[in-house]
Design a protein around this motif. Structure first.
Motif, PDB file in Angstrom:
ATOM      1  N   SER A   1      58.863 -72.764 -44.659  1.00 15.80           N
ATOM      2  CA  SER A   1      59.611 -72.546 -43.426  1.00 15.80           C
ATOM      3  C   SER A   1      61.020 -73.104 -43.569  1.00 15.80           C
ATOM      4  N   THR A   2      61.991 -72.335 -43.221  1.00 21.20           N
ATOM      5  CA  THR A   2      63.374 -72.793 -43.237  1.00 21.20           C
ATOM      6  C   THR A   2      63.834 -73.141 -41.834  1.00 21.20           C
ATOM      7  N   LYS A   3      62.902 -73.155 -40.901  1.00 21.71           N
ATOM      8  CA  LYS A   3      63.231 -73.501 -39.523  1.00 21.71           C
ATOM      9  C   LYS A   3      63.540 -74.989 -39.423  1.00 21.71           C
ATOM     10  N   ARG A   4      64.597 -75.329 -38.762  1.00 21.94           N
ATOM     11  CA  ARG A   4      64.997 -76.725 -38.606  1.00 21.94           C
ATOM     12  C   ARG A   4      64.144 -77.408 -37.545  1.00 21.94           C
ATOM     13  N   VAL A   5      63.818 -78.646 -37.785  1.00 24.54           N
ATOM     14  CA  VAL A   5      63.080 -79.447 -36.815  1.00 24.54           C
ATOM     15  C   VAL A   5      64.119 -80.197 -35.987  1.00 24.54           C
ATOM     16  N   LEU A   6      64.079 -79.998 -34.700  1.00 19.87           N
ATOM     17  CA  LEU A   6      65.029 -80.657 -33.825  1.00 19.87           C
ATOM     18  C   LEU A   6      64.496 -82.051 -33.487  1.00 19.87           C
ATOM     19  N   LEU A   7      65.202 -83.046 -33.949  1.00 18.02           N
ATOM     20  CA  LEU A   7      64.743 -84.416 -33.767  1.00 18.02           C
ATOM     21  C   LEU A   7      65.226 -85.040 -32.467  1.00 18.02           C
TER      22      LEU A   7
END
Length: 187
Positions: free
Chosen positions: A27-33
């Motif tokens: 997955s290249t989806k960014r994790v929003l921290l």
């Protein structure tokens, strides 16, 4: 042979290996921290568990007298009432300088340097630039010098340098030199 599996001399030092291929399952989806996570009720049981509560230690009794880190030669804690005035310190300083002047083996320049540094300390004391702890330690140093306990005065000087080095940096060299010259005097 597949050229993508072999590394060549033209590869850059920071190029990824040729056999590392990005697949579709990564997955290249960014994790929003910076997003909030919804609160769940599953963690409520751990809050009510008595094993997870903190035990507060009992308060320290303040009925005993205040303890100071610097002690005088008779091992009694020094208090604010033991604080010498600047006039008393002047008297002790001049008495010790007279001892040094009477000794023939001390250069005049050394005595002048000690006097200059002492004058800096005197000015800072008079202008209230020194903290109470620094004044107390300096007072104890001069009290020990007056009692001819030169080694105790030197030890207190070291404590003062460690605890308030930025505050005493301008004059502590003169106090140290005074103590060292007094140590060299024959008894």
């Amino acid at each position: 042979m597949n050229p993508s599996n072999k590394s060549s001399n033209l590869d850059g030092w920071n190029d990824p290996p040729a056999n590392l291929a990005l697949s579709d399952n990564i997955s290249t989806k960014r994790v929003l921290l910076n997003k909030r996570v919804p609160y769940t009720n599953q963690d409520l049981t751990s809050i009510n568990n008595p094993a997870n509560t903190l035990i507060v230690p009992p308060p320290v009794s303040t009925s005993s007298s205040a303890i100071s880190t610097v002690t005088s030669s008779d091992n009694t804690p020094s208090t604010k009432s033991d604080l010498l005035t600047i006039e008393e310190i002047d008297e002790i300083f001049h008495k010790q300088m007279k001892k040094l002047e009477e000794s023939a083996n001390i250069e005049k320049k050394i005595l002048e340097d000690i006097n200059k540094k002492y004058q800096v300390m005197h000015d800072e004391w008079s202008q209230e630039k020194l903290s109470l702890n620094t004044k107390q330690t300096l007072s104890n140093i001069f009290h020990e010098l007056n009692s001819n306990h030169i080694q105790q005065a030197f030890d207190m000087h070291i404590v003062l340098v460690r605890n308030a080095s930025s505050e005493v940096a301008r004059f502590i060299v003169g106090i140290k030199r005074l103590i060292q010259e007094l140590q060299r005097l024959p008894n």
